[in-house]
Design a protein around this motif. Structure first.
Motif, mmCIF file in Angstrom:
data_model
loop_
_atom_site.group_PDB
_atom_site.id
_atom_site.type_symbol
_atom_site.label_atom_id
_atom_site.label_comp_id
_atom_site.label_asym_id
_atom_site.label_seq_id
_atom_site.Cartn_x
_atom_site.Cartn_y
_atom_site.Cartn_z
ATOM 1 N N PRO A 75 0.833 -1.218 0.000
ATOM 2 C CA PRO A 75 0.000 0.000 0.000
ATOM 3 C C PRO A 75 0.861 1.258 0.000
ATOM 4 O O PRO A 75 2.024 1.241 0.400
ATOM 5 N N GLU A 76 0.275 2.324 -0.460
ATOM 6 C CA GLU A 76 1.030 3.575 -0.559
ATOM 7 C C GLU A 76 1.449 4.110 0.803
ATOM 8 O O GLU A 76 2.487 4.764 0.917
ATOM 9 N N SER A 77 0.663 3.858 1.827
ATOM 10 C CA SER A 77 1.021 4.374 3.149
ATOM 11 C C SER A 77 0.369 3.522 4.235
ATOM 12 O O SER A 77 -0.602 2.811 3.978
ATOM 13 N N TYR A 78 0.925 3.601 5.417
ATOM 14 C CA TYR A 78 0.384 2.933 6.586
ATOM 15 C C TYR A 78 0.169 3.972 7.683
ATOM 16 O O TYR A 78 0.997 4.875 7.865
ATOM 17 N N THR A 79 -0.934 3.830 8.419
ATOM 18 C CA THR A 79 -1.151 4.708 9.570
ATOM 19 C C THR A 79 -0.243 4.300 10.718
ATOM 20 O O THR A 79 0.350 5.127 11.399
ATOM 21 N N PHE A 80 -0.107 3.010 10.928
ATOM 22 C CA PHE A 80 0.788 2.489 11.954
ATOM 23 C C PHE A 80 1.148 1.053 11.597
ATOM 24 O O PHE A 80 0.520 0.439 10.733
ATOM 25 N N ALA A 81 2.153 0.525 12.224
ATOM 26 C CA ALA A 81 2.608 -0.839 11.969
ATOM 27 C C ALA A 81 3.025 -1.474 13.282
ATOM 28 O O ALA A 81 3.375 -0.782 14.245
ATOM 29 N N TYR A 82 2.975 -2.803 13.319
ATOM 30 C CA TYR A 82 3.386 -3.551 14.502
ATOM 31 C C TYR A 82 4.736 -4.201 14.241
ATOM 32 O O TYR A 82 4.991 -4.724 13.155
ATOM 33 N N ASN B 289 14.757 -7.477 24.154
ATOM 34 C CA ASN B 289 15.169 -6.674 23.004
ATOM 35 C C ASN B 289 14.259 -5.475 22.748
ATOM 36 O O ASN B 289 14.551 -4.663 21.864
ATOM 37 N N VAL B 290 13.157 -5.379 23.499
ATOM 38 C CA VAL B 290 12.192 -4.312 23.243
ATOM 39 C C VAL B 290 12.801 -2.921 23.373
ATOM 40 O O VAL B 290 12.640 -2.075 22.485
ATOM 41 N N PRO B 291 13.541 -2.599 24.460
ATOM 42 C CA PRO B 291 14.095 -1.240 24.567
ATOM 43 C C PRO B 291 15.022 -0.886 23.402
ATOM 44 O O PRO B 291 14.988 0.243 22.904
ATOM 45 N N LEU B 292 15.845 -1.842 22.960
ATOM 46 C CA LEU B 292 16.775 -1.568 21.869
ATOM 47 C C LEU B 292 16.030 -1.299 20.565
ATOM 48 O O LEU B 292 16.349 -0.348 19.831
ATOM 49 N N VAL B 293 15.009 -2.122 20.277
ATOM 50 C CA VAL B 293 14.234 -1.935 19.051
ATOM 51 C C VAL B 293 13.496 -0.601 19.082
ATOM 52 O O VAL B 293 13.459 0.139 18.091
ATOM 53 N N GLN B 294 12.910 -0.269 20.220
ATOM 54 C CA GLN B 294 12.208 1.007 20.335
ATOM 55 C C GLN B 294 13.159 2.181 20.131
ATOM 56 O O GLN B 294 12.811 3.175 19.476
ATOM 57 N N LYS B 295 14.362 2.072 20.677
ATOM 58 C CA LYS B 295 15.336 3.151 20.541
ATOM 59 C C LYS B 295 15.735 3.341 19.081
ATOM 60 O O LYS B 295 15.829 4.477 18.588
ATOM 61 N N LYS B 296 15.940 2.236 18.364
ATOM 62 C CA LYS B 296 16.336 2.331 16.957
ATOM 63 C C LYS B 296 15.207 2.900 16.104
ATOM 64 O O LYS B 296 15.446 3.723 15.217
ATOM 65 N N LEU B 297 13.977 2.480 16.373
ATOM 66 C CA LEU B 297 12.846 3.009 15.605
ATOM 67 C C LEU B 297 12.645 4.499 15.880
ATOM 68 O O LEU B 297 12.344 5.281 14.976
ATOM 69 N N ALA B 298 12.813 4.897 17.139
ATOM 70 C CA ALA B 298 12.678 6.311 17.481
ATOM 71 C C ALA B 298 13.750 7.142 16.794
ATOM 72 O O ALA B 298 13.506 8.274 16.354
ATOM 73 N N ALA B 299 14.973 6.579 16.699
ATOM 74 C CA ALA B 299 16.057 7.298 16.029
ATOM 75 C C ALA B 299 15.783 7.479 14.540
ATOM 76 O O ALA B 299 16.294 8.406 13.914
ATOM 77 N N VAL C 212 7.019 5.698 18.744
ATOM 78 C CA VAL C 212 7.047 4.321 19.237
ATOM 79 C C VAL C 212 6.217 4.230 20.506
ATOM 80 O O VAL C 212 6.314 5.076 21.393
ATOM 81 N N ALA C 213 5.406 3.199 20.583
ATOM 82 C CA ALA C 213 4.611 2.926 21.787
ATOM 83 C C ALA C 213 4.448 1.432 21.927
ATOM 84 O O ALA C 213 4.500 0.683 20.940
ATOM 85 N N GLY C 214 4.291 0.963 23.173
ATOM 86 C CA GLY C 214 4.054 -0.450 23.408
ATOM 87 C C GLY C 214 2.727 -0.875 22.813
ATOM 88 O O GLY C 214 1.745 -0.155 22.883
ATOM 89 N N ALA C 215 2.693 -2.073 22.244
ATOM 90 C CA ALA C 215 1.492 -2.545 21.555
ATOM 91 C C ALA C 215 0.910 -3.779 22.195
ATOM 92 O O ALA C 215 0.091 -4.454 21.587
ATOM 93 N N ALA C 216 1.309 -4.081 23.433
ATOM 94 C CA ALA C 216 0.779 -5.278 24.069
ATOM 95 C C ALA C 216 -0.692 -5.140 24.392
ATOM 96 O O ALA C 216 -1.423 -6.108 24.424
ATOM 97 N N GLY C 217 -1.151 -3.892 24.628
ATOM 98 C CA GLY C 217 -2.585 -3.632 24.764
ATOM 99 C C GLY C 217 -3.190 -4.153 26.039
ATOM 100 O O GLY C 217 -2.573 -4.177 27.096
ATOM 101 N N GLN C 218 -4.428 -4.637 25.930
ATOM 102 C CA GLN C 218 -5.250 -4.912 27.097
ATOM 103 C C GLN C 218 -4.805 -6.144 27.874
ATOM 104 O O GLN C 218 -5.118 -6.291 29.037
ATOM 105 N N GLN C 219 -4.071 -7.062 27.223
ATOM 106 C CA GLN C 219 -3.603 -8.212 27.974
ATOM 107 C C GLN C 219 -2.623 -7.796 29.063
ATOM 108 O O GLN C 219 -2.567 -8.391 30.131
ATOM 109 N N ASP C 220 -1.806 -6.757 28.791
ATOM 110 C CA ASP C 220 -0.915 -6.257 29.818
ATOM 111 C C ASP C 220 -1.689 -5.649 30.973
ATOM 112 O O ASP C 220 -1.317 -5.798 32.134
ATOM 113 N N VAL C 221 -2.789 -4.935 30.648
ATOM 114 C CA VAL C 221 -3.626 -4.358 31.698
ATOM 115 C C VAL C 221 -4.209 -5.461 32.560
ATOM 116 O O VAL C 221 -4.276 -5.367 33.788
#
Length: 299
Positions: free
Chosen positions: A118-125, A133-143, A148-157
């Motif tokens: 597709p031409e564009s995405y609103t967001f991706a997982y 590895n989550v902090p490292l991946v988040q840091k690289k994506l932010a750079a 970047v935001a956690g996507a675990a959602g309601q199961q974490d709640v």
């Protein structure tokens, strides 16, 4: 839906059920069917509530879905695809996926686009191999400029709520201190109101030790009664909380664990409360029990 006979209302269109790639941790509570780990290429998950009513009647059926096939720039044609409805989820609380998304496999999404990106995405997982590895991946994506935001959602709640339900094991020192104060308070109330009775018992031959034991037994009885009442109220509140979550009335969360009452923890708390109350009540009960009868009568 291509067949109007599948609509919940013959006169109201259910609208667009936007196809979205299935990502299991993001999905809210299931209403019909089990929460799948992944979807087959011929399967789809549908929202419960759409304009015109509910789609629960489609559970287990194979439904023809229509979509626009892109033939070229500003050109498209109408096509249909058969998909089996393997679950109905609760969409009463809209999420980032929109109000009425339907969930399909990644391969089905590719087929809808003929394999073209597709031409564009609103967001991706982004799925990582390990939680470490989550902090490292988040840091690289932010750079790279991504938000970047956690996507675990309601199961974490749900996990947080389950942890809060067992947090009592970390409250032992606080419970002990409160029990000491409670025991001292009970001894003050009970002993001072019964000074004359204690003086009479001393005159009848009761020793100071017997009077102290009598006072402590009375304190223990009050503490045990209060503790049992607290356990009953706490278990009732836990059951009510689990029922509210399970029925979808509380934040549209997934189910909590079925264990909402830990008898071992309740007994531990009750034992600590009794021990703390006895220790807190001991000084005053001993002091008054050793007081001479005439002084007790004057008090």
């Amino acid at each position: 839906m291509a067949d109007e006979g599948d609509w919940p209302s013959p006169t109201v269109s259910p609208g667009s059920l936007w196809a979205t790639t299935y990502f299991e941790p993001r999905l809210p509570k299931m209403i019909k069917g089990d929460r799948p780990v992944s979807l087959q290429d011929d399967e789809i998950l549908l929202p419960d509530s759409v304009p015109g009513g509910s789609l629960r009647h489609l559970y287990g059926k194979t439904v023809m879905f229509g979509y626009t096939h892109i033939n070229g720039k500003y050109q498209g044609s109408y096509r249909t695809i058969p998909l089996k409805v393997v679950g109905i989820y609760d969409n009463s609380v809209p999420d980032k996926d929109g109000e009425n998304p339907s969930y399909v496999s990644e391969n089905t999404m590719d087929a809808l686009f003929d394999g073209n990106v597709p031409e564009s995405y609103t967001f991706a997982y982004v799925q990582v191999d390990s939680g470490d590895n989550v902090p490292l991946v988040q840091k690289k994506l932010a750079a790279m400029g991504f938000g970047v935001a956690g996507a675990a959602g309601q199961q974490d709640v749900t996990g947080i709520l389950a942890a809060l339900m067992s947090i009592g094991r970390f409250m032992f020192p606080i419970v002990l201190v409160c029990s000491l104060v409670f025991g001292l308070f009970l001894s003050v109330i009970w002993m001072k109101q019964r000074k004359r009775s204690l003086a009479l018992l001393r005159c009848l031959g009761y020793t100071a030790g017997q009077l102290s034991a009598l006072a402590l037994v009375q304190v223990v009885q009050l503490v045990v009664a209060a503790g049992i009442a607290g356990i009953i109220l706490g278990a009732g509140f836990s059951l009510l909380l689990a029922h509210s979550v399970d029925s979808g009335d509380l934040l549209n969360l997934t189910n909590l664990d079925s264990v909402v009452f830990d008898p071992v923890l309740a007994l531990e708390m009750l034992a600590i409360t009794v021990a703390g109350a006895v220790i807190g009540a001991l000084p005053l009960s001993v002091r008054i029990a050793h007081t001479q009868p005439d002084e007790l009568m004057r008090g």
